[in-house]
Write an enzyme that holds these catalytic residues in place. Sequence first.
Site, PDB file in Angstrom:
ATOM      1  N   ARG A   1      11.089   3.410 -12.554  1.00 28.66           N
ATOM      2  CA  ARG A   1      11.849   2.505 -11.505  1.00 28.66           C
ATOM      3  C   ARG A   1      12.610   1.544 -12.137  1.00 28.66           C
ATOM      4  NH1 ARG A   1      11.382  -2.180  -8.998  1.00 28.66           N
ATOM      5  NH2 ARG A   1      11.820  -2.524  -6.765  1.00 28.66           N
TER       6      ARG A   1
ATOM      7  N   SER B   1       6.689   4.096   0.995  1.00 28.30           N
ATOM      8  CA  SER B   1       6.299   2.610   1.198  1.00 28.30           C
ATOM      9  C   SER B   1       6.212   2.352   2.622  1.00 28.30           C
ATOM     10  CB  SER B   1       7.328   1.836   0.534  1.00 28.30           C
ATOM     11  OG  SER B   1       7.618   1.949  -0.691  1.00 28.30           O
TER      12      SER B   1
ATOM     13  N   LYS C   1       9.679 -11.533  -4.758  1.00 33.72           N
ATOM     14  CA  LYS C   1       9.802 -11.501  -3.219  1.00 33.72           C
ATOM     15  C   LYS C   1       9.718 -12.945  -2.806  1.00 33.72           C
ATOM     16  CE  LYS C   1       9.912  -7.351  -1.515  1.00 33.72           C
ATOM     17  NZ  LYS C   1       9.590  -6.535  -0.210  1.00 33.72           N
TER      18      LYS C   1
END
Length: 213
Positions: free
Chosen positions: A43, A112, A141
């Site tokens: 990723r 997800s 986040k």
Amino acid sequence: MNIKKESLLLYAVTDRHWLAEGEPLSYAVQQALEGGATLVQIREKNLEEGAFEQEAIELQALCRRHHVPFIVNDNVELALRIGADGIHVGQEDMEAGRVREMLGPDRILGVSAQTVEEALRAEAAGADYLGVGAVFPTGSKDDAVDVPHETLKAICEAVSIPVVAIGGITYENTEMLKDSGIAGISVISAIFGQKEIEAATRKLRDRAEKLFG
């Protein structure tokens, strides 16, 4: 199902942002594999396509040598082109049913999910496993916990496919996930942000085996 539950025990997600300056991603992944990572997902959000493909081919070869599944994040076309073991998509990416059509029946599909509804929809669309989170505050986040423990547990109870917890997981807080029903943990910095990647991975693998194995 195209994935063994035990392959999800310690799910390592790459992010070169965490590596020491000048350290090749392939070296870091090699260390994680030596330490006992059971799956690797590439990723790398800031790599252009050609460099990403080159990196993916290199990491896939390492995973094959260690008999560990290799998963590509988001990029279905690239996953098919290089013959990766599978793909992981988020809710904002291509719809899971369409991804399954493109992959065919034999490759791994991870999706997800943050709610029971999303989890059931992904399972019905052909997902082999779910990535559920963020289960703890995570630097990426703004310290939000998107999935409370009760929701994680409810998702695990609602689906028959395995669930991996993601988001803000460290060696120290892993124990808090013990009775949730997950098959394993997905981590980035708990492996790739550590000075001694192999030793950190080994320690985490040992804990994951005790808690979820």
